[in-house]
Design an enzyme around this catalytic site. Sequence first.
Site, short mmCIF file in Angstrom:
data_model
loop_
_atom_site.label_atom_id
_atom_site.label_comp_id
_atom_site.label_asym_id
_atom_site.label_seq_id
_atom_site.Cartn_x
_atom_site.Cartn_y
_atom_site.Cartn_z
N ARG A 180 -9.54 1.13 8.90
CA ARG A 180 -9.07 -0.23 9.21
C ARG A 180 -10.14 -1.07 9.87
O ARG A 180 -9.90 -2.23 10.16
CB ARG A 180 -7.89 -0.12 10.15
CG ARG A 180 -6.54 -0.50 9.52
CD ARG A 180 -5.51 -0.34 10.58
NE ARG A 180 -4.26 -0.97 10.34
CZ ARG A 180 -3.24 -0.41 9.70
NH1 ARG A 180 -3.36 0.76 9.16
NH2 ARG A 180 -2.09 -1.06 9.62
N ARG A 235 11.44 -6.43 4.80
CA ARG A 235 11.22 -4.98 4.67
C ARG A 235 12.17 -4.21 5.58
O ARG A 235 12.36 -4.58 6.74
CB ARG A 235 9.77 -4.66 5.04
CG ARG A 235 9.46 -3.18 5.02
CD ARG A 235 8.01 -2.92 4.79
NE ARG A 235 7.23 -2.96 6.02
CZ ARG A 235 5.93 -2.66 6.06
NH1 ARG A 235 5.27 -2.36 4.96
NH2 ARG A 235 5.28 -2.71 7.21
N ARG A 289 -0.34 -8.70 13.80
CA ARG A 289 -0.90 -7.70 12.87
C ARG A 289 -1.76 -8.38 11.81
O ARG A 289 -2.79 -7.85 11.40
CB ARG A 289 0.23 -6.90 12.21
CG ARG A 289 0.88 -5.94 13.18
CD ARG A 289 2.16 -5.37 12.64
NE ARG A 289 1.97 -4.51 11.50
CZ ARG A 289 2.90 -4.28 10.57
NH1 ARG A 289 4.09 -4.86 10.65
NH2 ARG A 289 2.66 -3.48 9.58
N LYS A 347 0.82 -1.22 0.00
CA LYS A 347 0.00 0.00 0.00
C LYS A 347 0.85 1.26 0.00
O LYS A 347 0.63 2.17 -0.78
CB LYS A 347 -0.87 0.09 1.27
CG LYS A 347 -1.97 -0.91 1.38
CD LYS A 347 -2.91 -0.54 2.55
CE LYS A 347 -2.25 -0.47 3.91
NZ LYS A 347 -1.69 -1.73 4.39
N ARG A 352 11.35 -2.03 11.21
CA ARG A 352 10.34 -1.47 12.11
C ARG A 352 10.11 -2.45 13.26
O ARG A 352 10.04 -3.65 13.03
CB ARG A 352 9.02 -1.27 11.36
CG ARG A 352 8.82 0.13 10.85
CD ARG A 352 7.64 0.23 9.92
NE ARG A 352 6.38 -0.30 10.45
CZ ARG A 352 5.24 -0.26 9.78
NH1 ARG A 352 5.18 0.25 8.56
NH2 ARG A 352 4.14 -0.76 10.30
P1 AMP Z 1 0.83 0.68 9.20
O1 AMP Z 1 2.06 1.49 8.93
O2 AMP Z 1 -0.34 1.12 8.36
O3 AMP Z 1 1.08 -0.80 9.13
O4 AMP Z 1 0.41 1.00 10.72
C1 AMP Z 1 1.27 0.69 11.80
C2 AMP Z 1 0.47 0.64 13.09
O5 AMP Z 1 -0.15 1.90 13.35
C3 AMP Z 1 -0.67 -0.37 13.11
O6 AMP Z 1 -0.24 -1.68 13.42
C4 AMP Z 1 -1.57 0.23 14.19
O7 AMP Z 1 -1.04 -0.02 15.49
C5 AMP Z 1 -1.45 1.71 13.92
N1 AMP Z 1 -2.46 2.21 12.95
C6 AMP Z 1 -2.23 2.70 11.70
N2 AMP Z 1 -3.38 3.06 11.11
C7 AMP Z 1 -4.37 2.78 12.00
C8 AMP Z 1 -5.79 2.90 11.97
N3 AMP Z 1 -6.43 3.39 10.90
N4 AMP Z 1 -6.48 2.50 13.07
C9 AMP Z 1 -5.85 2.02 14.16
N5 AMP Z 1 -4.53 1.85 14.25
C10 AMP Z 1 -3.78 2.24 13.18
#
Ligand code: AMP
Length: 219
Positions: free
Chosen positions: A90, A129, A173, A16, A162
């Site tokens: 999400r 990654r 996740r 994404k 990360r």
């Molecule tokens: P990502 O970089 O999109 O994988 O997001 C990393 C982390 O940020 C996720 O595992 C969640 O803990 C938090 N996070 C990101 N976007 C959201 C969202 N829309 N709702 C809730 N938690 C989020």
Amino acid sequence: MGLLGLILLGAPGSGKGTQAVRLAESYGLQHLSTGDLLRDEVRRGTPLGAEAKDYMDAGQLVPDALILGMVRLRLEAGREKGFLLDGFPRTVAQAEALDGMLAAVGRRLDHVLFLDVPEDELVTRLALRRSCPGCGRVYHLKASPPKAEGRCDGCGQELIQRPDDTESVVRDRLKVYASSTQPLVDYYEARKLLRHVVALGDINAIQAQLRVILGEPGA
Ligand code: AMP
């Protein structure tokens, strides 16, 4: 046609972020990545970052009360452009909240682009990654490695894995994705907004598929 409104939907590791940066640039869209915004809050040590950090490190979702305000402010501020949401919504509750926010600011959702990747491929991708803690750029050690080993091509900082890309957190996740985010596929299918893309193989070829759906910029 008015300004383009898009969601990129997909599991962690579906690509994404990579696709979003490119689409936002070529279509002139406001790119809103809630993951990037949260990591920035954590880095800057803000109260929001402090509240979000433990959830993120554990691979759990950050509570809606924190997320929705963050998104609302930016959607209000970026009205003159189209938007591209990456990592938000999400959950179905967030999608419903988004419908309300868009109506309030007079913006419209055109397509939900679903990047579909099989789970075993996701696990491999996340393990390989690496990310830049400075500018957020993302690399894959095999498919798109940095030019100089371990250093960001853009800003030269040392790349990291990360904390939530480690194997045990990745599993959590993916569970959260399956139970909370996957239902959005049906939610947007029912609204006839879902566009399905098999997101395997070459990054440029996937980008090209997305551009076929959207039409060439400015056309
Ligand atoms: P990502 O970089 O999109 O994988 O997001 C990393 C982390 O940020 C996720 O595992 C969640 O803990 C938090 N996070 C990101 N976007 C959201 C969202 N829309 N709702 C809730 N938690 C989020």
